[in-house]
Write a protein that holds these residues in place. Structure first.
Motif, PDB file in Angstrom:
ATOM      1  N   PHE A 237      84.249  11.936 -49.255  1.00 48.24           N
ATOM      2  CA  PHE A 237      84.704  13.288 -48.973  1.00 48.24           C
ATOM      3  C   PHE A 237      84.347  14.271 -50.092  1.00 48.24           C
ATOM      4  CE2 PHE A 237      88.575  15.279 -50.765  1.00 48.24           C
ATOM      5  CZ  PHE A 237      88.499  16.503 -50.134  1.00 48.24           C
ATOM      6  N   LEU A 238      84.461  13.831 -51.336  1.00 46.96           N
ATOM      7  CA  LEU A 238      84.104  14.735 -52.430  1.00 46.96           C
ATOM      8  C   LEU A 238      82.605  15.002 -52.431  1.00 46.96           C
ATOM      9  CD1 LEU A 238      86.461  13.319 -55.198  1.00 46.96           C
ATOM     10  CD2 LEU A 238      86.663  15.480 -53.970  1.00 46.96           C
ATOM     11  N   GLY A 239      81.828  13.979 -52.108  1.00 46.39           N
ATOM     12  CA  GLY A 239      80.389  14.179 -51.960  1.00 46.39           C
ATOM     13  C   GLY A 239      80.099  15.177 -50.858  1.00 46.39           C
ATOM     14  N   GLY A 240      80.901  15.107 -49.783  1.00 47.84           N
ATOM     15  CA  GLY A 240      80.734  16.046 -48.670  1.00 47.84           C
ATOM     16  C   GLY A 240      80.997  17.476 -49.098  1.00 47.84           C
ATOM     17  N   LEU A 241      82.035  17.679 -49.902  1.00 44.58           N
ATOM     18  CA  LEU A 241      82.309  19.030 -50.417  1.00 44.58           C
ATOM     19  C   LEU A 241      81.117  19.535 -51.217  1.00 44.58           C
ATOM     20  CD1 LEU A 241      85.981  19.106 -51.811  1.00 44.58           C
ATOM     21  CD2 LEU A 241      85.107  20.021 -49.666  1.00 44.58           C
ATOM     22  N   VAL A 242      80.609  18.667 -52.078  1.00 44.63           N
ATOM     23  CA  VAL A 242      79.462  19.048 -52.905  1.00 44.63           C
ATOM     24  C   VAL A 242      78.260  19.381 -52.023  1.00 44.63           C
ATOM     25  CG1 VAL A 242      77.796  18.220 -54.608  1.00 44.63           C
ATOM     26  CG2 VAL A 242      80.221  17.700 -54.888  1.00 44.63           C
ATOM     27  N   ALA A 243      77.997  18.508 -51.044  1.00 40.90           N
ATOM     28  CA  ALA A 243      76.838  18.721 -50.170  1.00 40.90           C
ATOM     29  C   ALA A 243      76.967  20.038 -49.411  1.00 40.90           C
ATOM     30  CB  ALA A 243      76.696  17.556 -49.190  1.00 40.90           C
ATOM     31  N   GLY A 244      78.153  20.323 -48.899  1.00 39.45           N
ATOM     32  CA  GLY A 244      78.355  21.546 -48.127  1.00 39.45           C
ATOM     33  C   GLY A 244      78.145  22.792 -48.975  1.00 39.45           C
ATOM     34  N   LEU A 245      78.742  22.818 -50.162  1.00 45.12           N
ATOM     35  CA  LEU A 245      78.606  23.984 -51.028  1.00 45.12           C
ATOM     36  C   LEU A 245      77.162  24.149 -51.496  1.00 45.12           C
ATOM     37  CD1 LEU A 245      81.894  23.563 -53.110  1.00 45.12           C
ATOM     38  CD2 LEU A 245      81.410  25.318 -51.410  1.00 45.12           C
ATOM     39  N   LEU A 246      76.544  23.013 -51.800  1.00 41.36           N
ATOM     40  CA  LEU A 246      75.153  23.021 -52.243  1.00 41.36           C
ATOM     41  C   LEU A 246      74.235  23.572 -51.153  1.00 41.36           C
ATOM     42  CD1 LEU A 246      73.765  21.912 -54.796  1.00 41.36           C
ATOM     43  CD2 LEU A 246      73.318  19.815 -53.542  1.00 41.36           C
TER      44      LEU A 246
END
Lengths: 496, 150
Positions: A237-246
């Motif tokens: 999930f934290l990777g998902g946050l990073v991916a989305g913002l990126l």
């Protein structure tokens, strides 16, 4: 009277602007103020939050779908084709004035509209008055609003699977290899596996729609694929946050490039998604994925070395891990550590399993509790998610907390970590044991010292809920100026 | 803008009035001759496709055949005036002023702003009257260009 109008036509080069001009002229002649948002090909300037808040009525003169219509949910609305606005603008102005007089808007109406800012919003990148923190929160909330139905549907299916089939349903063979219509185990396996598939989409959907909120449609692909990579690499999930913002940030920046004329037409459908996906995917795989996977491995071996020491401290640590990323790699490391221990059948392993499950149950329960007792601190979407979170938490589906954490990670995650740590250490202290690897409230009969176990869960839940409420109240107060001033800000229009 | 939206070559003060297609083709040919449209068949097909969605005739004797087309190189306006009027499907009768708006596919915002400015002028009475009374093609081109740029 203050009026708004949106004009839009299929080609976006002629009628949109003619209708806008006609409406402006007619409004002026009738002595009213009007602001027109031309959703045409010359780009549109979205209404400001002030304009939306002060307006008395809106005219939608369009032959195509009006973008971000839910911004106007609080306004009396007059709808027509775009041609009618060119030929009969004065008539539309009269109708809008009549509609406004017939339905004087209540003082709470604009706030209501903000509360409804759920799915379908490209959020407030353009909102000048919004602080950067509330902008980020707007993006995250857009992602969350799309994730919630996945959590609810998937989580409840998984819970049903457990309820019907017991904890061993996780080991049932795939329903693709055979399905018995008369067997409850088959049905339980079907529910569990359907729910698991839906859960597989959580992180990609979260990442995709965070990106969408920032930079609109071209950012969807890099966001979704970046989210898939987060799943693939175990970044969770934290990777998902990073991916989305990126992905959102990258596409937003790329959209400001002046493309050569030959490329301009294919920028949004080909160039932006292609380049964006390649870049985001590479970063997720190479930069984010590697360290996270390494951290997970390191953590597991470290835990294995730790298990001899103080059991209560270990319970607290596992609790912190279970709550940290709610089903992500750290959570899974703690869980895998516990499940791996089960096979040894040692007493310590059973204690650890019990502590891990209890600590994994408290985050959704705590947020369900918090969103029930302090409704005002949560959005409508969050409150709805809170109702499902009761059952998700009771079923040991920690992912039920993700929508809350994704929308407000800095307040929610520390709160649930503290509560889960308390639950984990209490469960250890009470000597509760568990032989099943899953099942939540449905396996309580299997638990050693069930009373102490429930006390542990209750204590962690109450502490987390209290912390979330306290942090959200404090944050709300210090932000009050900007949040109230920019009330409809997350509703500002898409930029294309 | 390097290229003006309209030039004297794109003005036809005596447009053939037989039917819509003839009138549209006459204006399109002017765009081709001026090097602003590369493929007349593609362009006309795009115009017809837009027309099929909903006729572009407007009350007050105006027709605005228009499209975004890959055949268009520069945002352009071809203007035609018909003495007897051409039927563009408006409820109140044929169009005497025909504005053919050609936009390139995926044109950037600057291009589109010019076309938006033009579209806004089309609903103004003074603009229409000026064009109805004009006698000189060069004057028409100048006038439109000034209005849009200003």
């Amino acid at each position: 009277m203050k009026l708004l109008a949106v004009t839009a036509c299929p080609t976006g080069i002629a009628h949109t602007y003619m209708a806008a001009e006609a409406l402006e002229v007619a409004a002026e002649e009738a002595g009213h103020e009007i602001v027109v948002e031309t959703q045409g090909s010359a780009g549109s300037t979205p209404f400001t939050p002030e304009q939306l808040a002060e307006a008395d009525a809106i005219i939608l003169a369009a032959d195509v779908e009006v973008r971000d219509k839910d911004r106007f949910a609080h306004l009396p609305t007059v709808t027509s084709g775009v041609k009618k606005a060119i030929g009969g603008a004065d008539g539309l102005i009269e109708q809008a004035v009549a509609a406004a007089e017939a339905a004087p808007r209540g003082s709470t109406a604009p706030a209501l509209a903000v509360e409804q800012s759920g799915p379908g919003t490209a959020s407030g990148l353009m909102a000048g008055s919004a602080s950067s923190a509330s902008k980020v929160r707007g993006w995250l909330m857009t992602g969350v609003s799309y994730v919630i139905p996945f959590v609810a549907a998937g989580g409840l299916l998984i819970a049903l699977g457990f309820a019907i089939g017991g904890y061993q349903i996780t080991d049932a063979p795939s329903v693709t290899t055979g399905f018995d219509w008369g067997s409850s185990t088959s049905w339980a396996a079907l529910m569990f596996q359907l729910g698991s598939l839906a859960f597989g989409l959580l992180v990609p959907v979260l990442a995709g729609f965070i990106a969408y909120a920032i930079a609109d449609r071209p950012a969807l692909v890099p966001g979704f694929v970046g989210g898939l990579v987060a799943v693939e690499t175990g970044a969770g999930f934290l990777g998902g946050l990073v991916a989305g913002l990126l992905a959102g940030g990258l596409i937003f920046w790329m959209k400001r490039w002046r493309a050569p004329r030959a490329l301009a037409g294919i920028m949004p459908v080909l160039v932006l998604p292609l380049v964006g996906t390649a870049v985001v995917g590479t970063i997720m795989f190479v930069v984010v994925g590697g360290p996270l996977a390494a951290a997970t491995t390191g953590l597991t071996s470290w835990l294995n070395g730790l298990s001899g020491s103080n059991a209560i401290l270990l319970g607290a640590l596992l609790g912190l891990m279970m709550a940290f990323d709610m089903g992500g790699p750290v959570n899974k490391a703690a869980y895998a550590f516990a499940v791996a221990g089960l096979s040894t059948q040692s007493q310590t392993a059973l204690l650890i399993m019990a502590a891990v499950m209890a600590a994994g149950m408290t985050p959704p329960l705590a947020l369900a509790l918090a969103s029930t007792v302090r409704k005002k601190l949560f959005t409508e979407a969050e409150r709805e998610n809170g109702r499902a979170a009761w059952l998700l938490g009771a079923s040991f589906i920690t992912e039920g907390a993700i929508p809350f954490a994704a929308g407000d990670p800095l307040r929610v995650i520390p709160s649930i970590m503290v509560g889960s740590a308390i639950t984990g250490s209490l469960s250890m202290a009470f000597g509760s044991t568990l032989r099943a690897p899953h099942g939540g409230i449905f396996v309580v009969p299997l638990i050693g010292n069930p009373f102490g176990y429930l006390v542990a869960i209750l204590a962690g839940t109450v502490v987390s809920a209290a912390l979330v409420i306290a942090l959200k109240s404090v944050g709300r107060r210090t932000q009050a100026g900007t949040v109230a001033g920019s009330a409809p800000a997350p509703r500002a229009a898409a930029t294309v | 803008m390097s290229e003006p939206l309209i030039t004297v070559d794109l003005v036809d003060l005596d447009l053939p009035s037989d039917d819509r297609r003839t009138a549209v083709r006459a204006l399109a040919e002017r765009l081709v001759k001026a090097g602003r449209v590369t493929d007349i068949d593609l362009f006309l097909a795009d115009i017809e496709a837009r027309e099929a969605q909903m006729p572009t005739g407007l009350e007050g004797g105006i027709g605005i055949p228009h499209c975004r087309s890959a055949a268009v190189t520069v945002p352009s306006l071809a203007f035609g005036r018909s003495t007897d009027g051409v039927d563009f499907g408006a409820e109140d009768g044929p169009a005497r002023l025909i504005f053919m708006i050609a936009a390139p596919e995926g044109g950037n915002t600057d291009h589109m702003t010019v076309l938006a400015a033009l579209a806004r002028r089309l609903v103004r009475k003074a603009f229409k009257n000026e064009l109805l009374g004009a006698t000189d093609a060069a004057h028409v081109a100048d006038y439109v260009q000034k209005e849009v740029a200003g």
